[in-house]
Design a protein around this motif. Structure first.
Motif, PDB file in Angstrom:
ATOM      1  N   VAL A   1       0.809  -1.100  -0.022  1.00  0.00           N
ATOM      2  CA  VAL A   1       0.002   0.085   0.071  1.00  0.00           C
ATOM      3  C   VAL A   1       0.943   1.169  -0.229  1.00  0.00           C
ATOM      4  O   VAL A   1       0.765   2.145  -0.770  1.00  0.00           O
ATOM      5  CB  VAL A   1      -0.778   0.102   1.244  1.00  0.00           C
ATOM      6  CG1 VAL A   1      -1.641   1.534   1.453  1.00  0.00           C
ATOM      7  CG2 VAL A   1      -2.010  -1.175   1.081  1.00  0.00           C
TER       8      VAL A   1
ATOM      9  N   MET B   1       1.205   4.242  -2.756  1.00  0.00           N
ATOM     10  CA  MET B   1       0.817   5.776  -2.623  1.00  0.00           C
ATOM     11  C   MET B   1       2.036   6.591  -3.212  1.00  0.00           C
ATOM     12  O   MET B   1       1.819   7.909  -3.667  1.00  0.00           O
ATOM     13  CB  MET B   1       0.654   5.825  -1.212  1.00  0.00           C
ATOM     14  CG  MET B   1      -0.629   5.365  -0.544  1.00  0.00           C
ATOM     15  SD  MET B   1      -0.666   5.052   1.210  1.00  0.00           S
ATOM     16  CE  MET B   1      -0.868   6.791   1.677  1.00  0.00           C
TER      17      MET B   1
ATOM     18  N   TYR C   1      -6.459  -4.903  -2.014  1.00  0.00           N
ATOM     19  CA  TYR C   1      -6.232  -3.449  -2.051  1.00  0.00           C
ATOM     20  C   TYR C   1      -6.911  -2.575  -1.261  1.00  0.00           C
ATOM     21  O   TYR C   1      -6.891  -1.757  -0.436  1.00  0.00           O
ATOM     22  CB  TYR C   1      -5.640  -3.159  -3.496  1.00  0.00           C
ATOM     23  CG  TYR C   1      -4.918  -1.605  -3.405  1.00  0.00           C
ATOM     24  CD1 TYR C   1      -3.727  -1.552  -2.740  1.00  0.00           C
ATOM     25  CD2 TYR C   1      -5.581  -0.427  -3.871  1.00  0.00           C
ATOM     26  CE1 TYR C   1      -3.216  -0.182  -2.812  1.00  0.00           C
ATOM     27  CE2 TYR C   1      -5.271   0.752  -3.809  1.00  0.00           C
ATOM     28  CZ  TYR C   1      -3.650   0.936  -3.396  1.00  0.00           C
ATOM     29  OH  TYR C   1      -3.275   2.091  -3.524  1.00  0.00           O
TER      30      TYR C   1
ATOM     31  N   PHE D   1      -6.221  -0.521   2.129  1.00  0.00           N
ATOM     32  CA  PHE D   1      -5.746   1.146   1.931  1.00  0.00           C
ATOM     33  C   PHE D   1      -7.011   1.686   2.685  1.00  0.00           C
ATOM     34  O   PHE D   1      -6.392   2.482   3.493  1.00  0.00           O
ATOM     35  CB  PHE D   1      -5.990   1.510   0.456  1.00  0.00           C
ATOM     36  CG  PHE D   1      -5.749   2.657   0.080  1.00  0.00           C
ATOM     37  CD1 PHE D   1      -4.368   3.110  -0.485  1.00  0.00           C
ATOM     38  CD2 PHE D   1      -6.470   3.802   0.583  1.00  0.00           C
ATOM     39  CE1 PHE D   1      -3.996   4.424  -0.871  1.00  0.00           C
ATOM     40  CE2 PHE D   1      -6.114   5.221   0.150  1.00  0.00           C
ATOM     41  CZ  PHE D   1      -5.016   5.320  -0.322  1.00  0.00           C
TER      42      PHE D   1
ATOM     43  N   ASN E   1      -5.915   4.331   5.697  1.00  0.00           N
ATOM     44  CA  ASN E   1      -6.045   5.587   5.511  1.00  0.00           C
ATOM     45  C   ASN E   1      -7.320   6.199   5.980  1.00  0.00           C
ATOM     46  O   ASN E   1      -7.501   7.364   5.930  1.00  0.00           O
ATOM     47  CB  ASN E   1      -5.732   6.192   4.035  1.00  0.00           C
ATOM     48  CG  ASN E   1      -4.275   5.629   3.671  1.00  0.00           C
ATOM     49  OD1 ASN E   1      -3.145   6.270   4.204  1.00  0.00           O
ATOM     50  ND2 ASN E   1      -3.936   4.663   2.801  1.00  0.00           N
TER      51      ASN E   1
ATOM     52  N   PRO F   1      -9.088   4.540  -1.797  1.00  0.00           N
ATOM     53  CA  PRO F   1      -7.828   4.834  -2.800  1.00  0.00           C
ATOM     54  C   PRO F   1      -8.289   6.433  -3.643  1.00  0.00           C
ATOM     55  O   PRO F   1      -7.373   7.177  -3.717  1.00  0.00           O
ATOM     56  CB  PRO F   1      -7.494   3.813  -3.572  1.00  0.00           C
ATOM     57  CG  PRO F   1      -8.082   2.702  -2.481  1.00  0.00           C
ATOM     58  CD  PRO F   1      -9.499   3.183  -1.815  1.00  0.00           C
TER      59      PRO F   1
END
Length: 338
Positions: free
Chosen positions: A234, A238, A265, A269, A273, A277
């Protein structure tokens, strides 16, 4: 025989609305000055516009009559104590001694008393910590200066902290962001009490707009930052994406850069976060657009393309969602002259 005393029959004049503001040693005087400037200054320009008397302002402290050293190397001596703060119609907390420390118990007690009486409770900047400590923000949306927002949410998880807006009006309880946002909120209170025409007149004398568009997100230093994460798929994706913002990006492309399946993913992700994404990509593109908007060169359409948005309309949509203002308004506020 004495003359009869003439009587005037009619409505009683409305009572003067008292505004009490909390003062303490070490405070920055700007926020206190905003409250005094808006509510205490004599305003002959309002003659004929007011249906009710102007405000009676009382600066209150834990120890009235004792000088308080404030930022800037001078002192002020409040004449009123916390009992008068608890009895006011509007109570303003224009900051606290330490956003990372404890609020004095006498202050929280006075705030609870005022609130239980039905007083209007207002905070400017870090003053939200005092309202939160008194339990007055439980379950409510609130704001504070963006640099303290995370701390307010950490210490008071029952408060729904919004770090982007200039102020939040919950009816009886209102909070505002840092410093100049206190002007916005105080003018909002005048607008509530006396109408838009009076508030606009006060704003004109203040030499500020009666209402500002957007929120404090536009004032936060925003820039594309390097990804400082442990080395894994990940984080690798980024860092790759930050070098590819101008090109079309999709979840399959990002997942391929991470060496993961699309579904895995997305899950990893978002867990890391807190956003998807593609929302993260949009935020990075907005951050990349800010220095371009601050420059006089390039149209909004050209800047949108330069940072990877498929159209100016898409750029405006994501910019408004993130920055609480438009690209054109941001450029007007922060742009440098050619």
């Amino acid at each position: 025989m004495p003359e009869p005393v003439p009587l005037t029959i009619g409505k009683r004049p409305p009572p003067v609305h008292t505004v009490a503001v909390y003062a303490f040693a070490g405070m920055a005087p700007f926020e206190l000055g905003v409250v005094v400037e808006v509510f205490a200054l004599a305003r002959p320009e309002l003659a004929g516009l007011l249906a009710a008397p102007w405000y009676d302002v009382r600066v209150c402290a834990e120890r009235p009559g004792h000088p308080l050293e404030v930022v800037g190397g001078f002192s002020l001596t409040p004449r009123h104590g916390l009992e008068e703060l608890a009895a006011a119609d509007t109570v303003v907390v224009a900051g606290v001694p330490d956003p990372y420390g404890e609020v004095p118990p006498a202050v929280t007690a006075a705030l609870r008393t005022a609130h239980s009486r039905g007083a209007r409770m207002v905070s400017i900047c870090s003053g939200a910590f005092a309202l939160a400590a008194a339990g007055l923000l439980d379950g409510l949306p609130a704001t504070t200066h963006w640099r303290y927002a995370a701390e307010l949410g950490r210490r008071h998880p029952e408060v729904r902290v919004d770090p982007d807006v200039l102020y939040v009006d919950n009816g009886q309880v209102l909070t505002s962001a840092g410093s100049a946002a206190g002007i916005d909120l105080c003018l909002h209170l005048v607008r509530q009490d006396h109408g838009a025409k009076v508030a606009n007149t006060v704003a004109r004398r203040f030499v500020v707009p009666p209402h500002r568009d957007g929120g404090q997100a536009q004032f936060i230093q925003a820039a594309v930052r390097p990804v400082e994460e442990p080395e894994d798929g990940v984080a690798r994706s980024m860092r790759w994406a930050l070098d590819q913002l101008a090109r079309p990006l999709t979840v399959p492309l990002l997942a391929r850069a991470a060496g993961m399946s699309d579904r895995s993913y997305l899950r990893h992700f978002t867990a890391r976060n807190g956003v998807s994404p593609m929302r993260w990509v949009a935020i990075q593109r907005i951050a990349a657009s800010l220095p371009l908007l601050e420059s006089p060169e390039g149209s909004v359409e050209e800047i949108a393309a330069a940072v990877g948005f498929e159209s100016a309309a898409t750029f405006r949509h994501h910019f408004g969602r993130t920055m609480r203002t438009s690209p054109t308004a941001y450029r007007r506020t922060f742009g440098r002259a050619a």
